[in-house]
Design a protein around this motif. Structure first.
Motif, short mmCIF file in Angstrom:
data_model
loop_
_atom_site.label_atom_id
_atom_site.label_comp_id
_atom_site.label_asym_id
_atom_site.label_seq_id
_atom_site.Cartn_x
_atom_site.Cartn_y
_atom_site.Cartn_z
N UNK A 34 69.05 39.68 44.87
CA UNK A 34 68.47 40.90 44.30
C UNK A 34 66.99 41.06 44.66
N UNK A 35 66.44 40.07 45.40
CA UNK A 35 65.04 40.16 45.82
C UNK A 35 64.06 39.38 44.98
N UNK A 36 64.57 38.46 44.17
CA UNK A 36 63.71 37.67 43.29
C UNK A 36 64.00 36.17 43.43
N UNK A 37 63.67 35.60 44.59
CA UNK A 37 63.93 34.17 44.79
C UNK A 37 63.06 33.27 43.92
N UNK A 38 62.04 33.84 43.29
CA UNK A 38 61.16 33.04 42.44
C UNK A 38 61.83 32.60 41.13
#
Length: 160
Positions: A34-38
């Motif tokens: 979803x674009x949030x690898x953090x």
């Protein structure tokens, strides 16, 4: 008509959070998709990560956020449920987002993540739905029930 994002979402049915302090790496992977690898722990609310990951895997844009109610401003607005639409609802402390997979005059069946800590289909009263939207640029079905199903639906639980 097959809706790619719904087919992808269906493939995750049964996926659940890790037990206790353990994280399920497949749930954590949804954040990266979803674009949030953090995000490294599945205890963080993940309904928007699930929707965003399914949309991106289908080649569609997502909101790019992990805030469920941002999907109320996403895509093309629809005024009533349609199979494949993205629905939001408000709850204490925020919101919840899921895909509409069926509906009748009183209920909407939603396929979503973080529904009682897992991916499943839940029956929600239509009266609590905040918004419906359709992925911009995706073909709209000819019939609002095209592809509908509610097999395996469970009673609504926690979305936190």
């Amino acid at each position: 008509m097959s809706l790619k994002w719904i087919d992808i979402a269906r493939s995750y049915i049964g996926l659940h959070e890790g037990i206790g302090d353990l994280d399920n790496p497949k749930v954590v992977a949804l954040y990266a998709l979803a674009g949030h690898p953090e995000v490294k722990h599945d205890a963080v609310p993940w309904c928007a990560a699930f929707v965003g990951a399914c949309l991106r895997q289908a080649g569609l844009p997502s909101t790019g956020t992990l805030w469920a109610l941002d999907y109320a401003k996403y895509g093309d607005k629809v005024t009533s449920p349609v199979v494949g639409a993205i629905a939001t609802k408000k709850r204490n402390g925020g919101g919840h987002v899921f895909f509409v997979v069926d509906f009748d005059g009183s209920y909407v069946w939603g396929l979503g993540g973080n529904q009682s800590d897992r991916v499943n289909i839940v029956k929600f009263p239509r009266s609590i739905i905040h918004s419906y939207s359709w992925p911009h640029g995706a073909p709209f079905p000819k019939a609002p029930h095209d592809g509908a199903f509610r097999v395996g639906a469970v009673k609504a639980g926690s979305e936190a």
